[in-house]
Design an enzyme around this catalytic site. Sequence first.
Site, PDB file in Angstrom:
ATOM      1  N   GLY A 188       0.821  -1.206   0.000  1.00  0.00           N
ATOM      2  CA  GLY A 188       0.000   0.000   0.000  1.00  0.00           C
ATOM      3  C   GLY A 188       0.850   1.249   0.000  1.00  0.00           C
ATOM      4  O   GLY A 188       0.461   2.277   0.550  1.00  0.00           O
ATOM      5  N   GLY A 189       2.007   1.177  -0.659  1.00  0.00           N
ATOM      6  CA  GLY A 189       2.957   2.286  -0.626  1.00  0.00           C
ATOM      7  C   GLY A 189       2.552   3.494  -1.434  1.00  0.00           C
ATOM      8  O   GLY A 189       3.239   4.517  -1.379  1.00  0.00           O
ATOM      9  N   ARG A 190       1.442   3.413  -2.185  1.00  0.00           N
ATOM     10  CA  ARG A 190       0.974   4.574  -2.940  1.00  0.00           C
ATOM     11  C   ARG A 190      -0.279   5.179  -2.331  1.00  0.00           C
ATOM     12  O   ARG A 190      -0.881   6.084  -2.910  1.00  0.00           O
ATOM     13  CB  ARG A 190       0.700   4.191  -4.403  1.00  0.00           C
ATOM     14  CG  ARG A 190       1.907   3.645  -5.131  1.00  0.00           C
ATOM     15  CD  ARG A 190       3.076   4.578  -5.060  1.00  0.00           C
ATOM     16  NE  ARG A 190       2.855   5.815  -5.825  1.00  0.00           N
ATOM     17  CZ  ARG A 190       3.600   6.921  -5.697  1.00  0.00           C
ATOM     18  NH1 ARG A 190       4.577   6.958  -4.794  1.00  0.00           N
ATOM     19  NH2 ARG A 190       3.344   7.984  -6.431  1.00  0.00           N
ATOM     20  N   GLY A 191      -0.675   4.688  -1.171  1.00  0.00           N
ATOM     21  CA  GLY A 191      -1.807   5.269  -0.479  1.00  0.00           C
ATOM     22  C   GLY A 191      -1.412   6.501   0.311  1.00  0.00           C
ATOM     23  O   GLY A 191      -0.262   6.951   0.298  1.00  0.00           O
ATOM     24  N   LYS A 229     -11.324  -4.733   9.053  1.00  0.00           N
ATOM     25  CA  LYS A 229      -9.965  -4.465   9.529  1.00  0.00           C
ATOM     26  C   LYS A 229      -9.732  -5.098  10.893  1.00  0.00           C
ATOM     27  O   LYS A 229      -8.607  -5.521  11.200  1.00  0.00           O
ATOM     28  CB  LYS A 229      -9.730  -2.951   9.599  1.00  0.00           C
ATOM     29  CG  LYS A 229      -9.519  -2.295   8.245  1.00  0.00           C
ATOM     30  CD  LYS A 229      -9.149  -0.832   8.380  1.00  0.00           C
ATOM     31  CE  LYS A 229      -7.714  -0.666   8.827  1.00  0.00           C
ATOM     32  NZ  LYS A 229      -6.730  -1.032   7.795  1.00  0.00           N
TER      33      LYS A 229
END
Length: 616
Positions: free
Chosen positions: A63-66, A210
């Site tokens: 999720g490094g582009r969130g 979650k």
Amino acid sequence: MIGKNSKRRVPTHSQCDLQYSFRAKRNQEGDDRKETYTGVSVAAMAVDDRFADLNPKRCVVLGGRGFLGRSLVLRLLQLGNWIVRVADSDQSLQLHNSESILAQALSSARASYFHIDLRDKHRVVQVLEGSSVVFYMDVTGFDVNNFYTCYNLIVQGAKNVISACRECRVKRLIYNSSADVVFDGLHDILDGGESLTYPWKSDNMLSELKAQAEALILNANDIDGVLTCSLRPSNVFGPGDTEFVPYFLKLARYGFTKFMIGTGDNLSDFTYSENVTHAHICAEEALSFQTVSVAGKAFFITNLEPMKFWEFLSLFLEGLGYQRPFIKLPANLVRYILSVFKWLYEKLGPRYFSYPLLVQFLHLASHTRTFNGMAAQKDIGYSPIVSLEEGVTLTIESFSHLARDSSFSQCCGSTEQSKADKLLGSGKVAEILLWRDEKRSFTYFLVLVWLFYWFFLSGRTFISSVARLMLIATLLLYGRGFLPSKLFGFPIQRMPASHFEISDTAVKDSVATAVYIWNRGFQNIRGLAQGDDWSTFFKISVFLYLLKLILSKLLTTLIGIGLVFAFMAFFVYEQYESEIDGLVDVLCTSLKEFVVYLMRISPVSISKLLHDHDKF
């Protein structure tokens, strides 16, 4: 209040020796972002052979582009002792102008990008292979209203990540959870600790999923050597936010944030985004040195400065040119409205009703939610590095493009013609009904009120009222002719003959209009006499019947309401044009979807009849 602990606190825990002290200064020109750092220069953070001796650690940021993923990747690269794999759902990596450090790292192989689908376990294993640390952030690019997709990406995705970590011999797995996982939407949380249990039921689907993913990750601790922990930030905000801040700014554009739910005294904890990424770095260090007190546990992450939710919201609204909330709504009324939206969401679907985001916002806005951050401070050495006051200021600067003045001009200070003015023809009528000249408009209003009383409320017949009015007008006109040119020092102007004349053009237009109306009426009467047009017959019959009801019972009431409406409605609409347009748009959309729903559940014969009628 913001400012009570406004000084930036830098942790002194020995596990965070590589922490940094910085102050970001953003210049909002397009997408550009400039940052000035103290302590460690940008050049030192960039790719350099000197870092080869530091034995850099290899990690994957899922999720490094969130929203938070971008911030974490940037911080890891700034520390200089990490080789970072950025993984997300985007097919290719599109860099912004503000990501120069990531661009340099990509060119020197200190960073790399991988497209990933968490539902594909084989692909997850490929991405994680050779890494010692996994930061599990929120993966982007899925529909939050689709339960099946959300379950596969969040819960099944967590299972795949755990399995891949075990297979790839990953040493540490840090999961970015949320404080929402312990909130049921019904009960307040005051100074809540990590001992809080998951609620049995929650209206927030994403929070429930979650919570399941977090439980799976914590239960997988120390299996095949994988150490896990979970961080629970509360109400994350900051530059680049795609949910929290943009959502209530959207509500502000429609004027809904003028309303405050309940008394407005409910407290909440908030967390600036860079504090969250800093907490992940501290958690990774703590897993390496204090395994017993950290592994398999969850920690609440906040700015440690709880404040009133509506006061926090007001800071953003005022900073961006919107009005702070001032109308208080009973909490029970809001719950009823929420139940209506829930029914619409279940019946009509998520196309126009973003129920999950709405319910989350209303729950946050009407309940107290504060958390005790002592465990995070003690066990992982976390303390906020950006104060709440500074975080709010930086976030407001980053969302300046959504400010009220930049999104639409206000009626009072704008030279642009308003919709109300256009509807009224931009002439004398518009000037009167929009109260451009208050004395003039008030005079016309009093005259019309007097005429309304004279003809409808005096108890006389219409003919009698007209006769008396003409008698009074005759006396006034005749008496005016005897007045001298000056009376008590005030000049008396004579009325020229042109005031009593009608131009030939006006007479011709009036006659032409009367003839046209007569001819149309004659055509309708002829159609009725032939007995062939049933549609016209019913239309005329209904019209005459309604006219009879209006003239006999409702005429006086309707004229009175229309008089007040004309002098108030257009003026109010001009002042609150955007808010009213937004409300009408929501109501019209809801009505259309409700009609579609009725058509869907109606008998086939009725639906077919309406469909055939549309063809004709």
